[in-house]
Design an enzyme around this catalytic site. Structure first.
Site, PDB file in Angstrom:
ATOM      1  CG  ASP A  68      -4.493  -5.732  -0.980  1.00  0.00           C
ATOM      2  OD1 ASP A  68      -3.346  -6.006  -0.573  1.00  0.00           O
ATOM      3  OD2 ASP A  68      -4.928  -4.567  -1.023  1.00  0.00           O
ATOM      4  CB  SER A 118      -1.803  -1.837  -1.443  1.00  0.00           C
ATOM      5  OG  SER A 118      -1.627  -3.096  -0.863  1.00  0.00           O
ATOM      6  CD  GLU A 246     -20.302  -3.888   7.539  1.00  0.00           C
ATOM      7  OE1 GLU A 246     -20.186  -3.201   8.569  1.00  0.00           O
ATOM      8  OE2 GLU A 246     -21.059  -4.870   7.452  1.00  0.00           O
ATOM      9  CG  ASP A 292      -3.131  -6.411   2.687  1.00  0.00           C
ATOM     10  OD1 ASP A 292      -1.956  -6.748   2.480  1.00  0.00           O
ATOM     11  OD2 ASP A 292      -3.434  -5.337   3.249  1.00  0.00           O
ATOM     12  CG  HIS A 296      -1.415  -6.336   7.012  1.00  0.00           C
ATOM     13  ND1 HIS A 296      -0.042  -6.230   6.917  1.00  0.00           N
ATOM     14  CD2 HIS A 296      -1.916  -5.731   5.891  1.00  0.00           C
ATOM     15  CE1 HIS A 296       0.271  -5.589   5.797  1.00  0.00           C
ATOM     16  NE2 HIS A 296      -0.842  -5.287   5.160  1.00  0.00           N
ATOM     17  CG  HIS A 334       1.494  -6.570  -1.501  1.00  0.00           C
ATOM     18  ND1 HIS A 334       1.128  -7.357  -0.429  1.00  0.00           N
ATOM     19  CD2 HIS A 334       0.641  -5.514  -1.491  1.00  0.00           C
ATOM     20  CE1 HIS A 334       0.125  -6.799   0.209  1.00  0.00           C
ATOM     21  NE2 HIS A 334      -0.210  -5.682  -0.415  1.00  0.00           N
ATOM     22  CG  HIS A 408       2.858  -5.556   2.112  1.00  0.00           C
ATOM     23  ND1 HIS A 408       2.625  -4.375   1.450  1.00  0.00           N
ATOM     24  CD2 HIS A 408       1.714  -5.817   2.807  1.00  0.00           C
ATOM     25  CE1 HIS A 408       1.407  -3.955   1.707  1.00  0.00           C
ATOM     26  NE2 HIS A 408       0.837  -4.807   2.543  1.00  0.00           N
TER      27      HIS A 408
END
Length: 485
Positions: A68, A118, A246, A292, A296, A334, A408
């Site tokens: 991702d 996503s 988790e 990802d 971010h 992406h 992204h």
């Protein structure tokens, strides 16, 4: 200690036709000064390429690895990081996924967005049709957030169709299981953030829409895997499920407690060992979802560590499967506005400084982000990064534009493939093409009547708009939700 910290020790040997003869002992920088070194290396590569022949039979098994946010710049930086963890300069290193003989590019845009999310991309590479951003398992005829546009616009994933054909199916992810990428394999929802019933608007409830967690439990028959510290997940109805480690996403690899929480490598191995018992084969979706998240948050070391671990999972799966009957594909949904540059010398730490100072007379790191929380202009100037812990796992690289979260990027992503019919991945393709190759290779609808496919009587029925398939669900850091049974 996390398994990533052991990457500097001898690890899994990487296989494959094109890798044979190419994995010579690392050259010294002195060797590279001689033209003979490069000519000989290219000659061996050419000889291997000349012997490469596509495997044209259908595939018994499919493994789809999804990084991702793993754009091409991330793959390149992860390669260097891997090599540096192993004690080399890094640039001439090779990831397991990079040994795959067939490579293509995928265009990632959503139907309604130039730069995708996503959910829309997950619908493309898993279900075979491009969709609107923030929607899962529905065509672009469904409008974001409008529950009543769901009906009649559902599209079904390759995982769903694989189960219907009699194969075993499974998901491994380092995110919550209702997240966009895994969610596209089983859910049909017009808002990717409808994780649980608590997230559904009253109007959507009145119109009959179900949240993603409801669809996960009620539309699937989940077998959990026994691992330490499995976390029960709660929602308004009170019941929980097992196989979750988790309350939300799994910890970053660099933060993981290896004595209690499995790595993506261990989870992938567990999944393959269970799924391969089915004589009809299997479909496994493995997502390195926290690549990802690292991007971010503009924490490049976290992102690249997650990418290296995904690659180790790719290598581990190769040791557990037969390449002549298993189509393995590695791709991304992406990219990110992540880059590295600055005329750095060979062997420079991938997280290190560029050799020259910027116009403001201050140093800068090779890795930078186009936007994000790393923006650090104060009183008209940047901080002096030479005094900051730039090699720390939680260091945030600087960004050009201030945003709470980095975004992204819109460029194409790589598709790397090996095994039966891997040669069908070629050129520059729309992202939804991925699902069609997977379906064709595994004799799944609508390609189930072709040569070498099982007779219809051996199949368990075609996928309608009813319940999606049962799953082997491993390592899914599900949000603090799940379901009213």
């Amino acid at each position: 200690m996390s398994s990533l910290q052991h990457l500097a020790t001898p690890g899994i040997c990487v296989y494959l036709c094109l890798a044979a003869g190419l994995a010579a002992a690392p050259a010294s920088l002195e060797d590279e000064k001689a033209p003979a070194y490069w000519n000989e290396r290219a000659r061996r590569t050419l000889e291997s390429a000349l012997t490469l022949a596509p495997v044209t039979r259908r595939a018994k098994n499919i493994i789809l690895f999804l990084g991702d946010g793993m754009g091409i710049s991330t793959v390149s930086a992860a390669r260097i990081y891997k090599g540096q963890l192993e004690g080399g300069p890094g640039e001439d290193s090779q990831l397991a996924m990079e040994t795959f003989p067939y490579v293509a590019l995928a265009k990632t845009y959503n139907v309604d967005r130039q730069v995708p999310d996503s959910a829309g991309t997950g619908t493309a590479y898993l279900c075979g049709v491009k969709a609107n951003a923030k929607t899962l398992g529905v065509s672009a005829a469904a409008a974001y957030g409008k529950c009543n546009t769901t009906w009649g616009n559902e599209v079904h994933s390759v995982l769903h169709r694989a189960k219907q054909s009699g194969k075993s199916v499974g998901i491994v992810t380092t995110t919550r299981v209702q997240h966009a990428s895994p969610g596209a394999s089983y859910a049909h929802v017009v808002n990717r953030e409808w994780y649980s019933d608590a997230d559904l608007p009253k109007e959507a409830i009145r119109q009959g829409c179900k949240d993603i967690a409801y669809q996960l439990v009620h539309n699937t028959d989940i077998n959990g895997a026994p691992w330490p510290e499995q976390q029960p997940c709660r929602r308004q109805g009170g019941a929980g499920v097992r196989g979750l480690f988790e309350p939300k996403d799994m910890k970053y690899e660099l933060n993981r407690n290896a004595s209690t929480d499995p790595s993506i490598v261990e989870m992938t191995e567990k999944a393959v060992r269970i799924l391969r018992r089915n004589p009809r084969g299997f479909f496994l979706f493995v997502e390195g979802g926290r690549i990802d998240h690292g991007h971010h948050s503009s924490r490049a070391k976290q992102a690249l560590s997650e990418a290296v671990m995904l690659d180790r999972a790719v290598a581990r799966a190769a040791t557990l499967t037969d390449a002549s009957e298993t189509l393995t594909v590695v791709t991304a949904d992406h990219s990110h506005v992540f880059s590295f540059g600055g005329s750095t010398p060979r062997g420079n730490s991938i997280f290190g400084l560029a050799p020259k100072k910027a116009e403001d007379k201050r140093p800068y790191t090779s890795i930078l982000y186009g936007n994000g929380p790393g923006y650090a202009i104060a009183n008209g100037s940047r901080p002096d990064v030479s005094s900051l812990p730039i090699e720390d796992k939680d260091y945030r690289q600087q960004a050009a534009v201030p945003l709470d979260t980095e975004t992204h990027a819109g460029e194409d992503v790589a598709i790397m493939a090996k095994g039966p019919l891997a040669h069908l991945f070629h050129g520059v393709q729309e992202q939804n093409y991925v699902a069609h190759v997977l379906a064709y290779a595994a004799c799944l609808e609508p390609y189930h009547a072709g040569p070498e496919c099982p007779a219809p009587s051996s199949r368990s029925g075609s996928p309608g708009l009813g319940q999606p398939p049962s799953l082997l669900l491993l390592a899914l850091g599900v949000a603090s939700l799940l379901l009213r049974m």
